[in-house]
Design a protein around this motif. Structure first.
Motif, mmCIF file in Angstrom:
data_model
loop_
_atom_site.group_PDB
_atom_site.id
_atom_site.type_symbol
_atom_site.label_atom_id
_atom_site.label_comp_id
_atom_site.label_asym_id
_atom_site.label_seq_id
_atom_site.Cartn_x
_atom_site.Cartn_y
_atom_site.Cartn_z
ATOM 1 N N ILE A 22 -4.405 -10.934 -7.162
ATOM 2 C CA ILE A 22 -4.242 -9.666 -6.528
ATOM 3 C C ILE A 22 -2.697 -9.622 -6.159
ATOM 4 O O ILE A 22 -2.278 -8.675 -5.799
ATOM 5 C CB ILE A 22 -5.204 -9.656 -5.360
ATOM 6 C CG1 ILE A 22 -5.408 -8.378 -4.974
ATOM 7 C CG2 ILE A 22 -4.668 -10.542 -4.268
ATOM 8 C CD1 ILE A 22 -6.717 -8.148 -4.179
ATOM 9 N N GLU A 23 -2.167 -10.741 -5.667
ATOM 10 C CA GLU A 23 -0.648 -10.793 -5.153
ATOM 11 C C GLU A 23 0.318 -10.435 -6.266
ATOM 12 O O GLU A 23 1.376 -9.543 -6.155
ATOM 13 C CB GLU A 23 -0.372 -12.206 -4.687
ATOM 14 C CG GLU A 23 0.930 -12.241 -4.184
ATOM 15 C CD GLU A 23 1.114 -13.491 -3.478
ATOM 16 O OE1 GLU A 23 2.268 -14.324 -3.587
ATOM 17 O OE2 GLU A 23 0.369 -14.308 -2.677
ATOM 18 N N ASN A 24 0.123 -10.861 -7.355
ATOM 19 C CA ASN A 24 1.105 -10.349 -8.635
ATOM 20 C C ASN A 24 0.721 -8.833 -9.061
ATOM 21 O O ASN A 24 2.010 -8.435 -9.682
ATOM 22 C CB ASN A 24 1.244 -11.435 -9.721
ATOM 23 C CG ASN A 24 1.590 -12.795 -9.348
ATOM 24 O OD1 ASN A 24 2.476 -12.619 -8.299
ATOM 25 N ND2 ASN A 24 1.009 -13.923 -9.719
ATOM 26 N N THR A 25 -0.288 -8.435 -9.081
ATOM 27 C CA THR A 25 -0.591 -7.025 -9.762
ATOM 28 C C THR A 25 -0.457 -5.911 -8.839
ATOM 29 O O THR A 25 -0.386 -4.643 -9.194
ATOM 30 C CB THR A 25 -2.172 -7.130 -10.358
ATOM 31 O OG1 THR A 25 -3.060 -7.377 -9.593
ATOM 32 C CG2 THR A 25 -2.043 -8.066 -11.355
ATOM 33 N N THR A 26 -0.598 -6.273 -7.399
ATOM 34 C CA THR A 26 -0.766 -5.023 -6.650
ATOM 35 C C THR A 26 0.470 -4.575 -6.288
ATOM 36 O O THR A 26 0.718 -3.508 -5.417
ATOM 37 C CB THR A 26 -1.386 -5.392 -5.256
ATOM 38 O OG1 THR A 26 -0.847 -6.395 -4.678
ATOM 39 C CG2 THR A 26 -2.900 -5.402 -5.337
ATOM 40 N N VAL A 27 1.723 -5.064 -6.667
ATOM 41 C CA VAL A 27 3.032 -4.463 -6.615
ATOM 42 C C VAL A 27 3.450 -3.328 -7.475
ATOM 43 O O VAL A 27 4.206 -2.380 -7.104
ATOM 44 C CB VAL A 27 4.256 -5.485 -6.813
ATOM 45 C CG1 VAL A 27 4.110 -6.789 -5.869
ATOM 46 C CG2 VAL A 27 4.129 -6.034 -8.145
ATOM 47 N N GLU A 28 2.582 -3.188 -8.717
ATOM 48 C CA GLU A 28 2.448 -2.208 -9.459
ATOM 49 C C GLU A 28 1.730 -0.907 -9.102
ATOM 50 O O GLU A 28 0.682 -0.948 -8.393
ATOM 51 C CB GLU A 28 1.853 -2.330 -10.798
ATOM 52 C CG GLU A 28 2.444 -3.520 -11.427
ATOM 53 C CD GLU A 28 4.094 -3.194 -12.073
ATOM 54 O OE1 GLU A 28 4.156 -2.032 -12.140
ATOM 55 O OE2 GLU A 28 4.826 -3.975 -12.005
ATOM 56 N N LYS A 29 2.216 0.202 -9.007
ATOM 57 C CA LYS A 29 1.656 1.680 -8.869
ATOM 58 C C LYS A 29 0.274 1.872 -9.071
ATOM 59 O O LYS A 29 -0.633 2.308 -8.512
ATOM 60 C CB LYS A 29 2.634 2.730 -8.911
ATOM 61 C CG LYS A 29 2.161 3.967 -8.288
ATOM 62 C CD LYS A 29 3.132 5.200 -8.386
ATOM 63 C CE LYS A 29 2.525 6.357 -7.839
ATOM 64 N NZ LYS A 29 3.612 7.516 -7.960
ATOM 65 N N CYS A 30 0.127 1.570 -10.696
ATOM 66 C CA CYS A 30 -0.987 1.921 -11.357
ATOM 67 C C CYS A 30 -2.174 1.132 -10.890
ATOM 68 O O CYS A 30 -3.328 1.414 -10.734
ATOM 69 C CB CYS A 30 -0.993 1.943 -12.821
ATOM 70 S SG CYS A 30 -0.393 0.195 -13.280
ATOM 71 N N THR A 31 -1.579 -0.323 -10.258
ATOM 72 C CA THR A 31 -2.892 -0.880 -9.862
ATOM 73 C C THR A 31 -3.236 -0.518 -8.490
ATOM 74 O O THR A 31 -4.452 -0.557 -8.100
ATOM 75 C CB THR A 31 -2.313 -2.611 -9.813
ATOM 76 O OG1 THR A 31 -1.979 -3.108 -11.079
ATOM 77 C CG2 THR A 31 -3.527 -3.724 -9.400
#
Length: 86
Positions: A22-31
């Motif tokens: 969750i920490e590494n992927t939620t920086v992306e807008k699509c996520t």
């Protein structure tokens, strides 16, 4: 086989589309869009009240579910590789 994802929640391994940190992927807008949509459509299942570390996307009978877990993505992947148990 089932994957135990925290507390009293288990999901069938064959239904899993992906396991994400969750920490590494939620920086992306699509996520963020995906998680917001799942929340608004009531497809989000929180398995904990603790700080979430991962989310799992699963599809069953044509319905998408996003499970928010306190377990790390690496722990969940290890469980998948070892058969899904505790």
């Amino acid at each position: 086989m089932y994957l135990h994802i925290g507390n009293n929640y288990s999901i069938m391994i064959k239904d899993i589309i992906g396991v994400f940190d969750i920490e590494n992927t939620t920086v992306e807008k699509c996520t963020k869009i995906l998680l917001d949509r799942a929340e608004k459509e009531h497809h989000c299942v929180y398995t904990t009240y603790e700080m979430p570390k991962s989310f799992i996307i699963a599809m069953k009978n044509g319905t998408e579910r996003v499970y928010i877990s306190q377990l790390s993505a690496s722990t969940l992947r290890k469980r998948i590789n070892s058969g899904g148990g505790y």
